[in-house]
Motif scaffolding. Structure first.
Motif, PDB file in Angstrom:
ATOM      1  N   ASP A 168       4.716  -7.858   8.995  1.00 40.44           N
ATOM      2  CA  ASP A 168       3.338  -7.400   8.814  1.00 40.44           C
ATOM      3  C   ASP A 168       2.353  -8.527   9.122  1.00 40.44           C
ATOM      4  O   ASP A 168       1.350  -8.343   9.815  1.00 40.44           O
ATOM      5  CB  ASP A 168       3.171  -6.926   7.362  1.00 40.44           C
ATOM      6  N   ALA A 205      -3.588   1.663  15.683  1.00 41.32           N
ATOM      7  CA  ALA A 205      -4.022   2.179  14.377  1.00 41.32           C
ATOM      8  C   ALA A 205      -3.480   1.324  13.236  1.00 41.32           C
ATOM      9  O   ALA A 205      -3.283   1.812  12.123  1.00 41.32           O
ATOM     10  CB  ALA A 205      -3.582   3.632  14.224  1.00 41.32           C
ATOM     11  N   TYR A 230      -0.340  -8.676  12.191  1.00 36.71           N
ATOM     12  CA  TYR A 230      -1.744  -8.697  11.785  1.00 36.71           C
ATOM     13  C   TYR A 230      -2.477  -9.895  12.385  1.00 36.71           C
ATOM     14  O   TYR A 230      -3.574  -9.766  12.930  1.00 36.71           O
ATOM     15  CB  TYR A 230      -1.792  -8.729  10.265  1.00 36.71           C
ATOM     16  N   THR A 238       0.813  -1.200   0.000  1.00 39.29           N
ATOM     17  CA  THR A 238       0.000   0.000   0.000  1.00 39.29           C
ATOM     18  C   THR A 238       0.853   1.260   0.000  1.00 39.29           C
ATOM     19  O   THR A 238       0.351   2.346  -0.182  1.00 39.29           O
ATOM     20  CB  THR A 238      -0.921  -0.004   1.230  1.00 39.29           C
ATOM     21  N   ASN A 245       1.731   1.022  13.017  1.00 37.00           N
ATOM     22  CA  ASN A 245       1.427  -0.409  13.022  1.00 37.00           C
ATOM     23  C   ASN A 245       2.082  -1.178  14.153  1.00 37.00           C
ATOM     24  O   ASN A 245       1.699  -2.328  14.416  1.00 37.00           O
ATOM     25  CB  ASN A 245       1.871  -1.046  11.697  1.00 37.00           C
ATOM     26  N   ASP A 290      -0.752  -6.547   1.059  1.00 31.92           N
ATOM     27  CA  ASP A 290      -1.995  -7.265   0.791  1.00 31.92           C
ATOM     28  C   ASP A 290      -1.764  -8.743   1.106  1.00 31.92           C
ATOM     29  O   ASP A 290      -0.886  -9.371   0.513  1.00 31.92           O
ATOM     30  CB  ASP A 290      -2.420  -7.116  -0.671  1.00 31.92           C
ATOM     31  N   SER A 342      -2.765  -0.759  10.129  1.00 29.72           N
ATOM     32  CA  SER A 342      -3.329  -0.962   8.793  1.00 29.72           C
ATOM     33  C   SER A 342      -2.296  -1.743   8.008  1.00 29.72           C
ATOM     34  O   SER A 342      -1.143  -1.307   7.901  1.00 29.72           O
ATOM     35  CB  SER A 342      -3.604   0.378   8.104  1.00 29.72           C
TER      36      SER A 342
END
Length: 319
Positions: free
Chosen positions: A41, A95, A45, A21, A80, A101, A97
């Protein structure tokens, strides 16, 4: 240049790069760095935390290298990630995000099967997970030559065990693998019948690549069932009292799902998905949660007979 969505982990088969992103910053990094950042990531997540040992174990990097990767991730996406000094671990930020992907099928595969590089053999699930055991798995000494034939665009001589004709010697020109959910097939031109057909890989023996080019008529662009795309509209089965729940289950927009599949695999998919394909939605068993709202979409699909409840349209009567 856009980075294609792909697995968030290294794989001997899937080794493209994750789409991001924030491409301007991430694209300038090396492929190995992007893999490690994608793993950070992923861990944040889906696990809510990551430590240096996770990177060291996954990628074999030195502790100093793991520290640099975590610092780089924190620099790129500070919202993150937070550092829990008392436990010496990084935790997900409020927060958060995702920076990459994460394709759902690959994430679920990783959670259920673990990360496999083909080096250490068996892998362990990342979280407790149960999934149906495959009853039929191809032998690697059969699958590997078939894959090489597909890649090299070469015919392959096989010994095949057919339900209708028994054992026979054949030469096929394979071009794609098909997972029906129950077993693996290879789509190929069959020189014995002169047709494009599906061959169950577990029924193949002694595959031998031939050093010759396929004929023009043996190439996949001549496979009408393969090149034809059919559009299938699924709706909640009319017998169900709460169709809105089925709409939620399948993420339906406007009360239906529209799928585009190859004619060559349509019957397998409809069977796998338990879609009632009868014209009057007559199948009442519990497994049928979806109904094919236009069964005529299967007209001319050779394997439509596999679709639950499907009835071929009757020919008009001659006067």
């Amino acid at each position: 240049t856009n980075i294609k969505p792909i697995s968030v982990f290294r794989s001997s088969v899937l080794d493209e790069e994750p789409s991001v992103t924030q491409p301007e910053r991430v694209e300038s990094l090396s492929h190995a760095q992007r893999e490690r950042l994608a793993y950070i990531d992923f861990r944040l997540y889906f696990f809510g935390e990551i430590g240096r040992p996770d990177l060291i174990e996954r990628f074999g990097v030195a502790p100093a290298g793991a520290t640099r990767d975590l610092a780089l991730y924190r620099e790129i996406a500070p919202q993150n990630i937070t550092f829990d000094g008392s436990n010496k671990i990084y935790r997900i930020g409020q927060a958060f995000s995702p920076l990459f992907d994460h394709a759902s099928q690959r994430v679920l595969s990783a959670l259920a099967l673990g990360f496999g590089d083909g080096v250490n053999g068996a892998t362990q699930p990342l979280l407790p997970c149960e999934s149906p055991t495959a009853l039929s798995n191809p032998r690697m000494d059969v699958l590997a030559p078939v894959c090489r034939a597909i890649h090299a665009k070469r015919p392959v001589a096989i010994r095949y065990h057919s339900m209708s004709s028994g054992e026979s010697e054949r030469v096929i020109v394979p071009f794609a693998l098909v997972d029906t959910g129950l077993r693996w097939h290879v789509r190929a031109f069959d020189r014995k019948s002169g047709e494009f057909r599906d061959f169950v890989i577990t029924r193949i023996e002694a595959p031998t690549l031939l050093d010759e080019e396929p004929q023009a008529n043996e190439r996949p662009d001549n496979d009408i069932q393969w090149t034809r795309i059919v559009e299938l509209d699924f709706v909640p089965h009319p017998r169900l009292e709460r169709p809105e729940i089925i709409q939620r289950d399948y993420g339906m927009a406007d009360g239906s799902i529209r799928m585009r599949v190859r004619a060559a695999v349509a019957g397998y998919m409809l069977l796998r998905w338990s879609v009632d394909c009868s014209p009057d939605h007559r199948l009442k068993e519990e497994q049928y949660r979806l109904w094919l709202s236009d069964p005529l979409a299967l007209y001319g699909v050779e394997n439509a007979k596999l679709a639950p409840g499907y009835q071929a349209p009757s020919s008009p009567k001659k006067r």
